[in-house]
Design an enzyme around this catalytic site. Structure first.
Site, PDB file in Angstrom:
ATOM      1  N   SER A   1       0.828  -1.205   0.000  1.00  0.00           N
ATOM      2  CA  SER A   1       0.000   0.000   0.000  1.00  0.00           C
ATOM      3  C   SER A   1       0.862   1.254   0.000  1.00  0.00           C
ATOM      4  O   SER A   1       1.623   1.515   0.939  1.00  0.00           O
ATOM      5  CB  SER A   1      -0.914   0.004   1.232  1.00  0.00           C
ATOM      6  OG  SER A   1      -1.435   1.302   1.431  1.00  0.00           O
TER       7      SER A   1
ATOM      8  N   ASP B   1      -6.234   0.202  -9.065  1.00  0.00           N
ATOM      9  CA  ASP B   1      -7.428   1.021  -9.288  1.00  0.00           C
ATOM     10  C   ASP B   1      -8.050   0.767 -10.664  1.00  0.00           C
ATOM     11  O   ASP B   1      -9.142   1.253 -10.952  1.00  0.00           O
ATOM     12  CB  ASP B   1      -7.079   2.515  -9.159  1.00  0.00           C
ATOM     13  CG  ASP B   1      -6.758   2.883  -7.714  1.00  0.00           C
ATOM     14  OD1 ASP B   1      -7.132   2.111  -6.809  1.00  0.00           O
ATOM     15  OD2 ASP B   1      -6.127   3.929  -7.490  1.00  0.00           O
TER      16      ASP B   1
ATOM     17  N   LYS C   1     -11.426  -1.114  -0.930  1.00  0.00           N
ATOM     18  CA  LYS C   1     -11.401   0.179  -1.615  1.00  0.00           C
ATOM     19  C   LYS C   1     -12.675   0.965  -1.262  1.00  0.00           C
ATOM     20  O   LYS C   1     -13.321   0.672  -0.283  1.00  0.00           O
ATOM     21  CB  LYS C   1     -11.241  -0.022  -3.120  1.00  0.00           C
ATOM     22  CG  LYS C   1      -9.885  -0.641  -3.475  1.00  0.00           C
ATOM     23  CD  LYS C   1      -8.753   0.289  -3.107  1.00  0.00           C
ATOM     24  CE  LYS C   1      -7.397  -0.359  -3.261  1.00  0.00           C
ATOM     25  NZ  LYS C   1      -6.318   0.453  -2.727  1.00  0.00           N
TER      26      LYS C   1
END
Ligand code: S3P
Length: 441
Positions: A168, A320, A347
């Protein structure tokens, strides 16, 4: 007054045109935060004025930072990292990047601050930043690892060695931002690589940050405390926003578009690598560098996509873009298999479930498992339904692109959250000839 408040997309042909992609959200967030750590005025060109970025700007204003917008330029009068205690909780709205980076930055400033967010952000895990920051000695009170979260006063934070194993960039950036204000050397072991915009922009601003690479693993060495040198920052276009137009052009017949000024950071363009293997037709027309970031003009053409096995190693490099890649896979010939998708569930929505539900409802054959999905693609898809987006901007935009190639139109239940990342999404689609209409919900 606009009576209509959602979007419907219809089968479209020949998407043609040249588009300037709006500013990168990840870099915009970092630019405003890092500018607040500089002394004096930083000029940021091409900042994305989306809801997420504006939430971060507002939070900085509440910390005493002066921000002015002059047409395309955002001017930040940095305080050198001295902030005042905010009078009210900092509301980061929908922004995971905003909240996690600011938690990191303020964790070592000894200022009691409370963070809150909207319904979606309040469901997202914060323990991933709390736990490693606690290793420095930071103290927090949270709602079982979620927002609202309060940074408590703690005088003595000390640097140490921490591992980042999730992959992350938000967690990594929170740690780096905290380390900038610690007295001594912090080492962050990045076990799973993630986007490196923080490292790039900090280096550009003269930070003492060293990178040591050993195979896939990377050590980030930060010597603190330090302030940054203000410099003009130019923000490139957001590859994640570009990805909706890339897939739209590939799945709509007789299309050819040029996307200008798009960031092509290695950690962001996994989608292009996958699409290339799927027979996607694109070209890089021109390449250059802007404050440490690679940028390019891209040309995209209609493509006869084919299904492939997507490797799990690439997941942080297209995290994404999975929703829009699922749409590409739906229109590909054959099966596309995706693995290592656990992070997709954390998300703005549980994107694996939300996209599976949306695609199945639209007629796509698929098999969803715990952290994988198989999509059995076909050039012909039904559509003709209204999609539940679970308040997720990327689910909404992906499914609207689906509607450009399906037989019947796609309507989404809400579009208000598209403003968090890509405020002029519908207008740019229309500009290249896509059939999208504002309609009643
Ligand atoms: C981001 C990192 C990614 C990405 C998010 C933006 C960033 O999240 O999904 O949209 O700006 O650092 P994680 O770092 O949690 O994977």
């Amino acid at each position: 007054m606009r009576k209509t408040n959602t979007l419907k997309s219809y089968k479209s042909k020949s998407l043609i045109g040249i588009i300037n992609i709006p500013g990168d959200k990840s870099i915009s967030q970092r630019a405003v935060i890092f500018a607040s750590l500089c002394f004096g005025l930083t000029k940021i060109f091409g900042l994305l004025k989306s809801k997420d970025v504006l939430s971060t700007v507002n939070a900085l204003k509440n910390l005493g930072v002066k921000v002015k917008f002059k047409s395309d330029i955002c001017e930040i009068s940095g305080t050198g990292g001295t902030f005042k205690k905010p009078k009210k909780p900092l509301d980061l709205g929908n922004s995971g990047t905003g909240v996690r980076l600011l938690i990191g930055m303020l964790s070592s400033k000894n200022i009691e601050t409370t963070f809150e967010g909207d319904k979606s952000l309040s469901k997202r895990p914060m323990l991933r930043v709390i736990k490693p920051l606690e290793k420095f000695g930071a103290k927090f009170k949270s709602n079982k690892g979620k927002l609202p979260l309060k940074i408590l006063k703690s005088d003595y934070l000390t640097p140490c060695i921490v591992d980042e194993k999730i992959g992350s960039a938000q967690v990594k950036s929170a740690l780096i931002l905290s380390a900038l204000n610690l007295n001594g050397t912090t080492i962050i072991n990045e076990v799973v690589p993630s986007r490196d915009h923080t490292e790039n922009l900090l280096k550009y601003l003269g930070a003492d940050i060293k990178i040591r690479k050993k195979k896939l693993e990377k050590k980030i060495i930060v010597n603190g405390p330090q302030t940054l040198n203000r410099k003009k920052i130019k923000i490139c276009g957001d590859f994640s926003s570009a990805s909706f137009l890339i897939v739209a052009a590939m799945v709509c017949k007789n299309s050819k578009i040029v996307l200008k000024n798009v960031g092509i950071n290695y950690f962001r363009i996994g989608l292009l690598e996958v699409l290339k293997k799927m027979n996607g037709k694109f070209k890089i027309l021109k390449k250059w560098t802007e404050n440490g970031e690679k940028v390019a003009d891209l040309e995209i053409k209609s493509s006869n996509l084919k299904g492939i096995k997507v490797s799990g190693d690439i997941s942080t490099r297209l995290i994404d873009e999975y929703p829009i890649l699922f749409v590409a896979a739906s229109f590909a010939k054959g099966t596309t298999e995706f693995i290592n998708l656990k992070e997709l569930r954390y998300k703005e929505s549980d994107r694996l479930s939300a996209m599976s539900e949306a695609l199945e409802k639209s007629g796509v054959k698929l098999k969803q498992e715990k952290d994988s999905i198989k999509i059995f693609g076909s050039r012909k898809q039904n559509g003709g339904v209204k999609i539940k987006t679970y308040n997720d901007h990327r689910v909404a935009m992906s499914m609207l692109v689906f509607g450009l190639a399906s037989d019947e139109p796609i309507k989404v239940d809400d579009i208000s959250m598209i403003k968090t990342s890509f405020p002029n999404f519908a207008e740019l689609l229309k500009k290249i000839g896509a059939k999208v209409k504002y309609v009643q919900k």
